[in-house]
Design a protein around this motif. Structure first.
Motif, mmCIF file in Angstrom:
data_model
loop_
_atom_site.group_PDB
_atom_site.id
_atom_site.type_symbol
_atom_site.label_atom_id
_atom_site.label_comp_id
_atom_site.label_asym_id
_atom_site.label_seq_id
_atom_site.Cartn_x
_atom_site.Cartn_y
_atom_site.Cartn_z
ATOM 1 N N THR A 5 0.826 -1.202 0.000
ATOM 2 C CA THR A 5 0.000 0.000 0.000
ATOM 3 C C THR A 5 0.861 1.254 0.000
ATOM 4 O O THR A 5 1.759 1.397 0.843
ATOM 5 C CB THR A 5 -0.922 0.023 1.233
ATOM 6 N N GLN A 6 0.597 2.125 -0.948
ATOM 7 C CA GLN A 6 1.229 3.439 -0.986
ATOM 8 C C GLN A 6 0.105 4.463 -0.852
ATOM 9 O O GLN A 6 -0.726 4.580 -1.741
ATOM 10 C CB GLN A 6 2.012 3.627 -2.286
ATOM 11 N N SER A 7 0.089 5.179 0.242
ATOM 12 C CA SER A 7 -1.044 6.041 0.566
ATOM 13 C C SER A 7 -0.917 7.468 0.042
ATOM 14 O O SER A 7 -1.826 8.276 0.231
ATOM 15 C CB SER A 7 -1.230 6.084 2.089
ATOM 16 N N GLN A 8 0.195 7.772 -0.598
ATOM 17 C CA GLN A 8 0.413 9.127 -1.120
ATOM 18 C C GLN A 8 0.385 9.076 -2.654
ATOM 19 O O GLN A 8 1.389 8.766 -3.270
ATOM 20 C CB GLN A 8 1.772 9.670 -0.657
ATOM 21 N N PRO A 9 -0.738 9.393 -3.269
ATOM 22 C CA PRO A 9 -0.805 9.321 -4.733
ATOM 23 C C PRO A 9 0.137 10.324 -5.413
ATOM 24 O O PRO A 9 0.716 10.016 -6.442
ATOM 25 C CB PRO A 9 -2.259 9.675 -5.052
ATOM 26 N N GLU A 10 0.269 11.520 -4.800
ATOM 27 C CA GLU A 10 1.107 12.553 -5.400
ATOM 28 C C GLU A 10 1.844 13.320 -4.313
ATOM 29 O O GLU A 10 1.319 13.544 -3.216
ATOM 30 C CB GLU A 10 0.265 13.535 -6.215
ATOM 31 N N MET A 11 3.074 13.725 -4.636
ATOM 32 C CA MET A 11 3.854 14.578 -3.752
ATOM 33 C C MET A 11 4.678 15.527 -4.615
ATOM 34 O O MET A 11 5.030 15.182 -5.757
ATOM 35 C CB MET A 11 4.777 13.767 -2.859
ATOM 36 N N SER A 12 4.974 16.685 -4.039
ATOM 37 C CA SER A 12 5.862 17.618 -4.721
ATOM 38 C C SER A 12 6.768 18.271 -3.691
ATOM 39 O O SER A 12 6.384 18.429 -2.523
ATOM 40 C CB SER A 12 5.070 18.673 -5.494
ATOM 41 N N VAL A 13 7.966 18.611 -4.123
ATOM 42 C CA VAL A 13 8.943 19.196 -3.216
ATOM 43 C C VAL A 13 9.872 20.100 -4.019
ATOM 44 O O VAL A 13 10.075 19.879 -5.225
ATOM 45 C CB VAL A 13 9.739 18.085 -2.497
ATOM 46 N N GLN A 14 10.408 21.110 -3.360
ATOM 47 C CA GLN A 14 11.344 22.011 -4.014
ATOM 48 C C GLN A 14 12.681 21.296 -4.239
ATOM 49 O O GLN A 14 13.101 20.442 -3.439
ATOM 50 C CB GLN A 14 11.585 23.257 -3.170
ATOM 51 N N THR A 24 3.559 0.672 3.065
ATOM 52 C CA THR A 24 3.311 -0.385 4.042
ATOM 53 C C THR A 24 2.953 -1.657 3.281
ATOM 54 O O THR A 24 2.512 -1.604 2.128
ATOM 55 C CB THR A 24 2.166 -0.031 5.008
ATOM 56 N N TYR A 25 3.165 -2.777 3.915
ATOM 57 C CA TYR A 25 2.916 -4.048 3.247
ATOM 58 C C TYR A 25 2.357 -5.044 4.257
ATOM 59 O O TYR A 25 2.445 -4.835 5.474
ATOM 60 C CB TYR A 25 4.204 -4.582 2.594
ATOM 61 N N ASP A 26 1.785 -6.089 3.738
ATOM 62 C CA ASP A 26 1.222 -7.112 4.601
ATOM 63 C C ASP A 26 1.691 -8.469 4.098
ATOM 64 O O ASP A 26 1.544 -8.786 2.910
ATOM 65 C CB ASP A 26 -0.309 -7.054 4.597
ATOM 66 N N THR A 27 2.276 -9.255 4.969
ATOM 67 C CA THR A 27 2.739 -10.588 4.618
ATOM 68 C C THR A 27 2.853 -11.424 5.877
ATOM 69 O O THR A 27 3.045 -10.884 6.966
ATOM 70 C CB THR A 27 4.098 -10.533 3.905
ATOM 71 N N SER A 28 2.766 -12.727 5.710
ATOM 72 C CA SER A 28 2.983 -13.647 6.819
ATOM 73 C C SER A 28 4.384 -14.259 6.736
ATOM 74 O O SER A 28 4.766 -15.036 7.607
ATOM 75 C CB SER A 28 1.934 -14.757 6.805
ATOM 76 N N GLU A 29 5.131 -13.892 5.705
ATOM 77 C CA GLU A 29 6.486 -14.394 5.534
ATOM 78 C C GLU A 29 7.433 -13.732 6.523
ATOM 79 O O GLU A 29 7.197 -12.595 6.950
ATOM 80 C CB GLU A 29 6.971 -14.119 4.103
ATOM 81 N N ASN A 30 8.503 -14.435 6.857
ATOM 82 C CA ASN A 30 9.516 -13.851 7.733
ATOM 83 C C ASN A 30 10.716 -13.363 6.929
ATOM 84 O O ASN A 30 11.348 -12.375 7.288
ATOM 85 C CB ASN A 30 9.979 -14.884 8.759
ATOM 86 N N LYS A 73 5.823 -3.340 9.528
ATOM 87 C CA LYS A 73 5.643 -3.613 8.105
ATOM 88 C C LYS A 73 5.584 -2.306 7.321
ATOM 89 O O LYS A 73 4.667 -2.059 6.523
ATOM 90 C CB LYS A 73 4.408 -4.486 7.864
ATOM 91 N N SER A 74 6.595 -1.502 7.551
ATOM 92 C CA SER A 74 6.696 -0.200 6.916
ATOM 93 C C SER A 74 8.042 -0.079 6.214
ATOM 94 O O SER A 74 9.074 -0.561 6.718
ATOM 95 C CB SER A 74 6.575 0.888 7.985
ATOM 96 N N PHE A 75 8.037 0.573 5.062
ATOM 97 C CA PHE A 75 9.250 0.643 4.236
ATOM 98 C C PHE A 75 9.226 1.961 3.476
ATOM 99 O O PHE A 75 8.726 2.037 2.358
ATOM 100 C CB PHE A 75 9.272 -0.549 3.270
ATOM 101 N N ALA A 93 7.725 -2.305 -3.945
ATOM 102 C CA ALA A 93 7.443 -3.671 -4.385
ATOM 103 C C ALA A 93 7.965 -4.683 -3.375
ATOM 104 O O ALA A 93 8.972 -4.442 -2.700
ATOM 105 C CB ALA A 93 8.050 -3.926 -5.763
ATOM 106 N N PHE A 94 7.290 -5.826 -3.334
ATOM 107 C CA PHE A 94 7.595 -6.903 -2.391
ATOM 108 C C PHE A 94 7.810 -8.200 -3.157
ATOM 109 O O PHE A 94 7.122 -8.470 -4.146
ATOM 110 C CB PHE A 94 6.404 -7.057 -1.442
ATOM 111 N N THR A 95 8.741 -9.015 -2.692
ATOM 112 C CA THR A 95 8.867 -10.368 -3.210
ATOM 113 C C THR A 95 9.323 -11.299 -2.096
ATOM 114 O O THR A 95 10.055 -10.866 -1.206
ATOM 115 C CB THR A 95 9.832 -10.455 -4.404
ATOM 116 N N ARG A 96 8.906 -12.540 -2.177
ATOM 117 C CA ARG A 96 9.376 -13.517 -1.206
ATOM 118 C C ARG A 96 10.819 -13.916 -1.491
ATOM 119 O O ARG A 96 11.465 -14.572 -0.679
ATOM 120 C CB ARG A 96 8.481 -14.756 -1.219
#
Lengths: 114, 111
Positions: A5-14, A24-30, A73-75, A93-96
């Motif tokens: 999940t990426q909760s910020q569709p748009e951002m701008s900065v000088q 944030t992501y959700d997984t049961s993997e370690n 579960k934050s990145f 992006a996430f991968t096992r």
């Protein structure tokens, strides 16, 4: 199934400022891997930075660094001294691992203002 | 060393037609994955080929099929095209345990 999940569709900065993109992501993997990809208007998906979940140390690549919080579960991706060429869509992006498929978030459109 | 290449760059097809997209992996890579990226969305995994066989598949109908050749290049075929198949199709190559490197994509428009 894993979700990203990426909760910020748009951002701008000088230009020259610092910006942080959230993921944030959700997984049961370690054990797993997380990535930030950049997709400029040219459409080419470019790997910016990777993080292995078993490593406690946050990854850094020049002006790019991550804040990896496994328990939460934050990145997030921090871009320091932002440059005009950083303008692009950024995907988390996430991968096992082990050549498994990538699961992407919906992206954040980042605009660097001159 | 050439990276991942894809052809064509873009094409326009009519509903009901069939299309074939092509991908050549980065030198030294033996695995090819295909992703569909709708406008304004993140890429969605279609399937992956390794040793000329489909190794993993995402949630896509059988209209989407593929092939991998002995030189590791790959094709994505889509039959009975729908308007909703309009998207950017990305190919990524990798070798076991390493990152996936993406090609520039093929923009497919279905009218």
């Amino acid at each position: 199934a894993q979700t990203v999940t990426q909760s910020q569709p748009e951002m701008s900065v000088q230009e020259a400022e610092t910006v942080t993109l959230s993921c944030t992501y959700d997984t049961s993997e370690n054990n797993y891997y997380l990535f930030w990809y950049k997709q400029p208007p040219s459409r080419q998906m470019i790997l910016v930075i990777r993080q292995e979940a078993y490593k406690q140390q946050n990854a850094t690549e020049n002006r790019f660094s991550v804040n990896f919080q496994k328990a939460a579960k934050s990145f997030s991706l921090k871009i320091s001294d932002s440059q005009l060429g950083d303008t692009a869509m950024y995907f988390c992006a996430f991968t096992r691992g082990g050549n498994e498929k990538l699961t992407f978030g919906t992206g954040t459109r980042l605009t660097i203002i001159p | 060393d050439a990276g991942v290449t894809q052809s064509p760059t873009h094409l326009i097809k009519t509903r009901g037609q069939q299309v074939t997209l092509r991908c050549s992996p980065k030198s030294g890579h033996d695995t090819v994955s295909w992703y569909q990226q709708a406008l304004g969305q993140g890429p969605q995994f279609i399937f992956q080929y390794y040793e000329e066989e489909e190794r993993q598949r995402g949630n896509f109908p059988d209209r989407f099929s593929g092939h991998q050749f002995p030189n590791y290049s790959s094709e994505l075929n889509v039959n009975a095209l729908l308007l909703g198949d309009s998207a950017l199709y990305l190919c990524a190559s990798s070798s076991i345990g390493f990152e996936q490197y993406f090609g520039p994509g093929t923009r497919l428009t279905v009218t």
